[in-house]
Every structure is written in structure tokens, then in C-alpha cells.
Design an enzyme around this catalytic site. Structure first.
Site: not given
Ligand code: NDP
Length: 282
Positions: A69, A90, A105, A131, A134, A250
Site C-alpha cells: 500500500k 489501496n 479503507d 497506529a 490500517a 472486519g
Molecule cells: P501494521 O503492521 O501496519 O500495524 C500493526 C499495528 O498493530 C501496530 O500499531 C502495532 O503496534 C500493533 N500490534 C501488533 N502486534 C501487537 C501486539 N501483540 N500487541 C499490541 N499491539 C500490537 O498493520 P496494519 O495496520 O496494516 O493492519 C492491522 C490489522 O488490520 C491487520 O490485522 C489487518 O488484517 C487488519 N485490516 C483489516 C482491513 C479490513 O478491511 N477488515 C483493512 C486493513 C487492515 P506497534 O506500533 O507497537 O508495533
């Protein structure tokens, strides 16, 4: 000649997008083809070029999923305000040799909340968990709905604080933005004693089964808890249910973001309810 569309990702085998767009096309009588394309991790732009150059009919557009993306954002010669705010694209449209980047999104999430779940963000205290990409994609569309409050909480506190500051500084520069609420960013410990009417989990914690350190107080009475992950029951969904929140996953956002992309490309808004029902049934 049939207009061609595709979704690019890596991996891509799990993608529901070809099925969703085939159902939209059948429902609206649009003559399109839509395929899933696995792009090499360092070969996204080349895969898009190859898709545009090959095939029987004209290539009109594409969806882009993980991990491309941000690269799609850079590839687009022009970007919509919501793509600029998201920092990610996207949805690509190919128009007269130019690539236009959009991000559907956030619109998908807001439509799912308002139209499918009867949860209007207006006037609600909203907590956005995460953060990453998504979370970033949904902040502006949520702010434009006039919530009472928007708090961004993340495992890495600095990322949430930076994201909140970035939006506070930048949305007034976007055309048509008169947002009344300034987002606040914090770590999970900052949530102690706070209550929200809508809690959105935009972390990927659910994919690994990780439990978020959320105080039960965040789920106010009649709270809606929205998990962006779909196709599984996550620890967040269990936490929210235990706190008597109304829980959604979602899948609706997935279908609604696709409908918004279909509208961008074809100028026709498909009915999402039958498509959502078909996906749920399978
Ligand atoms: P990113 O990898 O960009 O971000 C991941 C986020 O999750 C960060 O804020 C990270 O925190 C946090 N995180 C990961 N693991 C943990 C944990 N164990 N405990 C607490 N925080 C955690 O992913 P995306 O933002 O792209 O996607 C996030 C989710 O959204 C995915 O699961 C994806 O499948 C879903 N999604 C669904 C959509 C839909 O249409 N339904 C569309 C887009 C996404 P930190 O900064 O501390 O690492």
C-alpha cells in the site's frame, strides 16, 4: 472489450476481492474481469506495468493489499485527499496513461459502522487501537464524522503520539476538511479509567492471538467494539464481549471498502448486503 481489474499482494491466495468484485459486477451488470496477482516483494511496480501492458481489454484499475500500500502511494502520480491523509493507497485507477491513487479503507469502515451496524460515529467517544497502516487510513474518515473524541492508543506510545500530532497539524490543509476534534495519542497505560462508546481494534494482535492490555473501563455501557481482523474470534472480541460490548469483525469493512473502490471505478454503488451475506455463509 472487457475492462480489466486486479488485486496485487503478497501473499494473495487468501484474497476475497476477486469473489467480491465478481458478485458486484454480476449484480450491477458491469462487464469487467478481476484477477488476483501475486507480486514479488521487490516487484510491485513491474507487476502493475505488466498487468497494464498485457491482456485483451483495457486495464482500468487495481486494488492493493499487504505489503504494497505504501509503494502504491509512491507509484500514483495523483492522489485523493483521503489517500494523502492515509499515506497509503489501496485503490489505483488507470486513466489516460496516469495512475491515480485512492484509499477506500476508511470509507469502508465508516459505511460498515453506519449502514450495517447502525453505529453512527457522530458524537461518540472513539478509541482507536493501533497506529499502523490500517489505523492511519481510518483517522480522517472518522474525524470527518464529527465524533465527540478520538483517542489513538498504541503499544509503542511514541507512534500513537506522532500520528495524533501529524493529523492535528495536517488535516486543516486538506480540501474540504473542517474537523472539529483534535486526536489524542497515548500508550495503553494512559487508558486507565477512560471510557469510550466505540472501540476499534486496528492492531494486528488478533492475528497472533495476543491479548491487548486494555482496562475493562474502556468499554462504556452500550459500547460497540469493532475488530478489523475477520474470519476468527480474537482475544479483543472476547474481552469486549466479557465487558458487555456489542462486537463486530472486519468482514463488513472488507466488503464496503471494495464497494467504494467499485464505485470509484464504475460510478455505480453495488448493494453490499447480499455480498456480505454470501461471504458469511461460506
Ligand atoms: P501494521 O503492521 O501496519 O500495524 C500493526 C499495528 O498493530 C501496530 O500499531 C502495532 O503496534 C500493533 N500490534 C501488533 N502486534 C501487537 C501486539 N501483540 N500487541 C499490541 N499491539 C500490537 O498493520 P496494519 O495496520 O496494516 O493492519 C492491522 C490489522 O488490520 C491487520 O490485522 C489487518 O488484517 C487488519 N485490516 C483489516 C482491513 C479490513 O478491511 N477488515 C483493512 C486493513 C487492515 P506497534 O506500533 O507497537 O508495533
Amino acid at each position: 472489450m472487457t475492462d480489466r481489474y486486479a488485486v496485487f499482494g503478497n501473499p494473495i491466495g487468501h484474497s476475497q476481492s476477486p469473489r467480491i468484485h465478481a458478485l458486484f459486477a454480476a449484480q450491477t451488470g458491469q462487464d469487467i474481469s478481476y484477477q488476483a496477482i501475486l507480486a514479488e516483494r521487490n516487484g510491485f511496480a513491474a507487476a502493475v506495468d505488466a498487468f497494464v501492458a498485457a491482456g485483451e481489454g483495457p486495464a482500468r484499475g487495481a486494488n492493493v493489499t499487504v505489503p504494497f500500500k505504501e509503494e502504491a502511494f509512491r507509484l500514483a502520480a495523483q492522489r485523493t485527499p483521503r489517500a494523502e491523509a492515509a499515506g497509503a493507497v489501496n485503490t489505483l485507477s488507470f486513466e489516460a496513461g496516469a495512475i491515480i491513487g485512492d484509499n477506500t479503507d476508511g470509507a469502508g469502515l465508516v459505511r460498515d459502522l453506519k449502514h450495517n451496524l447502525g453505529c453512527d460515529p457522530a458524537g461518540r467517544r472513539i478509541l482507536l487501537l493501533g497506529a499502523g497502516g490500517a489505523a492511519r487510513g481510518v483517522i480522517l474518515p472518522l474525524l470527518l464524522e464529527d465524533p465527540a473524541e478520538l483517542v489513538i492508543a498504541n503499544r509503542t506510545e511514541e507512534t500513537a503520539a506522532r500520528l495524533a500530532l501529524e493529523f492535528a497539524n495536517s488535516f486543516s490543509r486538506l480540501p474540504g476538511c473542517t474537523v472539529g476534534v483534535t486526536p489524542d495519542g497515548m500508550g495503553f497505560p494512559g487508558l486507565a479509567g477512560r471510557a469510550f462508546d466505540l472501540v476499534i481494534n486496528a492492531t494486528s494482535a488478533g492475528l497472533s492471538g495476543a491479548v491487548l492490555p486494555l482496562p475493562t473501563s474502556v468499554f462504556a455501557p452500550r459500547c460497540v467494539a469493532y475488530e478489523m481482523v475477520y474470519g476468527r474470534v480474537t482475544p479483543f472480541m472476547n474481552q469486549a464481549r466479557d465487558a458487555d460490548a456489542r462486537v463486530a469483525d472486519g468482514l463488513g469493512m472488507l466488503v464496503e471498502q471494495a464497494a467504494e473502490a467499485f464505485f470509484v471505478w464504475r460510478g455505480v454503488r453495488p448493494h453490499t448486503a447480499p455480498v456480505l451475506a454470501a461471504l458469511k455463509a461460506s
